[in-house]
Motif scaffolding. Structure first.
Motif, PDB file in Angstrom:
ATOM      1  N   LEU A 155       0.831  -1.211   0.000  1.00 52.70           N
ATOM      2  CA  LEU A 155       0.000   0.000   0.000  1.00 52.70           C
ATOM      3  C   LEU A 155       0.862   1.257   0.000  1.00 52.70           C
ATOM      4  O   LEU A 155       0.624   2.185  -0.772  1.00 52.70           O
ATOM      5  N   LEU A 156       1.877   1.279   0.838  1.00 54.42           N
ATOM      6  CA  LEU A 156       2.797   2.420   0.878  1.00 54.42           C
ATOM      7  C   LEU A 156       3.479   2.615  -0.471  1.00 54.42           C
ATOM      8  O   LEU A 156       3.595   3.746  -0.966  1.00 54.42           O
ATOM      9  N   THR A 157       3.887   1.524  -1.098  1.00 56.22           N
ATOM     10  CA  THR A 157       4.541   1.598  -2.407  1.00 56.22           C
ATOM     11  C   THR A 157       3.604   2.167  -3.464  1.00 56.22           C
ATOM     12  O   THR A 157       4.017   2.985  -4.293  1.00 56.22           O
ATOM     13  N   THR A 158       2.318   1.765  -3.440  1.00 56.12           N
ATOM     14  CA  THR A 158       1.388   2.306  -4.434  1.00 56.12           C
ATOM     15  C   THR A 158       1.174   3.799  -4.227  1.00 56.12           C
ATOM     16  O   THR A 158       1.023   4.538  -5.201  1.00 56.12           O
ATOM     17  N   GLY A 212      -3.885   4.895  -3.566  1.00 55.56           N
ATOM     18  CA  GLY A 212      -3.891   3.577  -2.935  1.00 55.56           C
ATOM     19  C   GLY A 212      -4.431   2.490  -3.840  1.00 55.56           C
ATOM     20  O   GLY A 212      -4.576   2.664  -5.053  1.00 55.56           O
ATOM     21  N   ILE A 213      -4.726   1.331  -3.227  1.00 54.33           N
ATOM     22  CA  ILE A 213      -5.192   0.179  -3.977  1.00 54.33           C
ATOM     23  C   ILE A 213      -6.690  -0.023  -3.791  1.00 54.33           C
ATOM     24  O   ILE A 213      -7.297   0.516  -2.871  1.00 54.33           O
ATOM     25  N   GLY A 214      -7.268  -0.785  -4.674  1.00 55.01           N
ATOM     26  CA  GLY A 214      -8.691  -1.127  -4.626  1.00 55.01           C
ATOM     27  C   GLY A 214      -9.049  -1.904  -5.878  1.00 55.01           C
ATOM     28  O   GLY A 214      -8.369  -1.821  -6.893  1.00 55.01           O
ATOM     29  N   PHE A 230      -4.615  -4.206 -14.039  1.00 53.66           N
ATOM     30  CA  PHE A 230      -3.449  -5.080 -13.889  1.00 53.66           C
ATOM     31  C   PHE A 230      -3.284  -5.531 -12.439  1.00 53.66           C
ATOM     32  O   PHE A 230      -2.846  -6.657 -12.182  1.00 53.66           O
ATOM     33  N   GLU A 231      -3.645  -4.667 -11.499  1.00 55.37           N
ATOM     34  CA  GLU A 231      -3.591  -5.056 -10.091  1.00 55.37           C
ATOM     35  C   GLU A 231      -4.511  -6.256  -9.843  1.00 55.37           C
ATOM     36  O   GLU A 231      -4.108  -7.253  -9.231  1.00 55.37           O
ATOM     37  N   VAL A 232      -5.752  -6.175 -10.318  1.00 54.05           N
ATOM     38  CA  VAL A 232      -6.713  -7.258 -10.094  1.00 54.05           C
ATOM     39  C   VAL A 232      -6.282  -8.527 -10.829  1.00 54.05           C
ATOM     40  O   VAL A 232      -6.372  -9.626 -10.277  1.00 54.05           O
ATOM     41  N   LEU A 233      -5.791  -8.390 -12.058  1.00 55.42           N
ATOM     42  CA  LEU A 233      -5.281  -9.558 -12.776  1.00 55.42           C
ATOM     43  C   LEU A 233      -4.115 -10.194 -12.019  1.00 55.42           C
ATOM     44  O   LEU A 233      -4.020 -11.423 -11.918  1.00 55.42           O
TER      45      LEU A 233
END
Length: 177
Positions: free
Chosen positions: A26-29, A36-38, A83-86
């Motif tokens: 999360l910090l990296t994103t 952030g991510i989701g 791409f995150e979800v994949l």
């Protein structure tokens, strides 16, 4: 190992170390991508591209879809969340393969049929999808990203999610006995 025997499943990873790893991701994103991510944003990007393919005038006239279509380059692959979800799907599958935990089966209690389990799963998924759009984000985006940003709405969402899940568990617990 004899022919026909299966390898023993590997033990699960330490949840505290996984939590630290997820926090570092999360910090990296935030550092690399600026947000952030989701997961729900990825699905919305794909749906917006699909709507645009069917009716470009409708998609461009609708502020919701137009916001996801952006600069006119109509491709779901322009959104890094896709791409995150994949990556989550592929990584989860590979993790199961390497830990010897992949097999086709339906997790259910003795009191419910296979089709009943599928029906409850489908209805629960629809309710969760509706809640995701109503809350303007999925549980990963709300809890991880919103929670890390100390967003009051995200904390209220997660408290409500857990309260609702515990409340609903009372009604469906007999299906798992």
């Amino acid at each position: 190992m004899t022919k026909g025997s299966q390898k023993q499943p590997q033990p699960y990873w330490n949840p505290y170390l996984c939590g630290i790893g997820l926090g570092l991701v999360l910090l990296t994103t935030f550092v690399v991508m600026g947000r952030g991510i989701g997961a729900s944003g990825a699905m919305t990007s794909v749906v917006s591209v699909g709507v645009n393919a069917v009716s470009e005038t409708h998609a461009s006239a609708n502020a919701f879809y137009a916001g996801y279509l952006g600069d006119g380059t109509v491709s779901p692959l322009k959104d890094w969340l896709v791409f995150e979800v994949l990556g989550v799907l592929i990584g989860g599958f590979l993790s199961g393969v390497f830990a010897h935990r992949t097999k086709l089966k339906v997790e259910k209690g003795k009191s419910i049929s296979r089709n009943g389990r599928f029906l409850f799963s489908f209805v629960g998924g629809i309710i969760m999808a509706f809640g995701t759009k109503l809350a303007r984000g999925c549980t990963s985006g709300q809890a991880l990203t919103g929670g890390a940003l100390m967003n009051v709405g995200s904390w209220l969402f997660m408290i409500s999610l857990f309260a609702g899940a515990y409340g609903m568990a009372w009604f469906v617990r007999r299906l798992w006995i």
